[in-house]
Design an enzyme around this catalytic site. Sequence first.
Site: not given
Length: 178
Positions: A43, A98-99, A102-104, A106-107, A130, A152, A159, A165
């Site tokens: 992403g 990062e692209d 969202d929830t945080g 991943t990071l 977000k 979204f 994507d 993308r």
Amino acid sequence: MQKYSIKPYISEEDILKRVEELAKEIDKDFEGEEVLLIGLLRGSVVFLSDLCRKLKTADTLDFMVVSSYGNGMESSRNVKIIKDLEENVKGRNVLIVEDIIDTGNTLKKVKEIIETREPKKIKIVTLLDKPERREVDDIEVDYVGFKIPDEFVVGYGIDFAQKHRTLPYVGIVVKENE
Ligand code: IMP
Ligand code: MG
């Protein structure tokens, strides 16, 4: 699959303008130093490509692949490393690119992993954020391109089921009959 359309949301021009502003801010914070950019594939690749060419402090690029969303729109909380870094980050300035946050989850996980390798400094830049969707509150995002509502989005690297993308702008996915 349900039919949907893509409604333009952030123009190519506005994105590129914001990328230049972010680069100036980052260069100021790291003045006189060198920074390793770490892009999360796939992403972040479009954003990273534009950003790194505006940054004076970025000297090296590396990439990681972590699993997050699979092929749908639902977040999975189980973040796994699929491809690790090639670079040794010890004692270096690191900027995670990062692209979208969202929830945080991943990071948060990626930052934890990189922190154990003892970099000099870690900062995070994301094109989109977000904040309404955040599940982890102890993640500090240093640079945000645009704060967006809980929609979204696709395009500019981002994507939906691996598609869209390559759009030069960011659009909102609008499901039909909604
Ligand atoms: P998080 O772990 O929930 O913060 O998820 C972050 C990742 O989910 C991003 O790097 C994206 O790959 C994906 N993601 C989050 N929101 C969207 C979206 O609106 N469109 C496409 N992918 C998204
Ligand atoms: Mg991602």
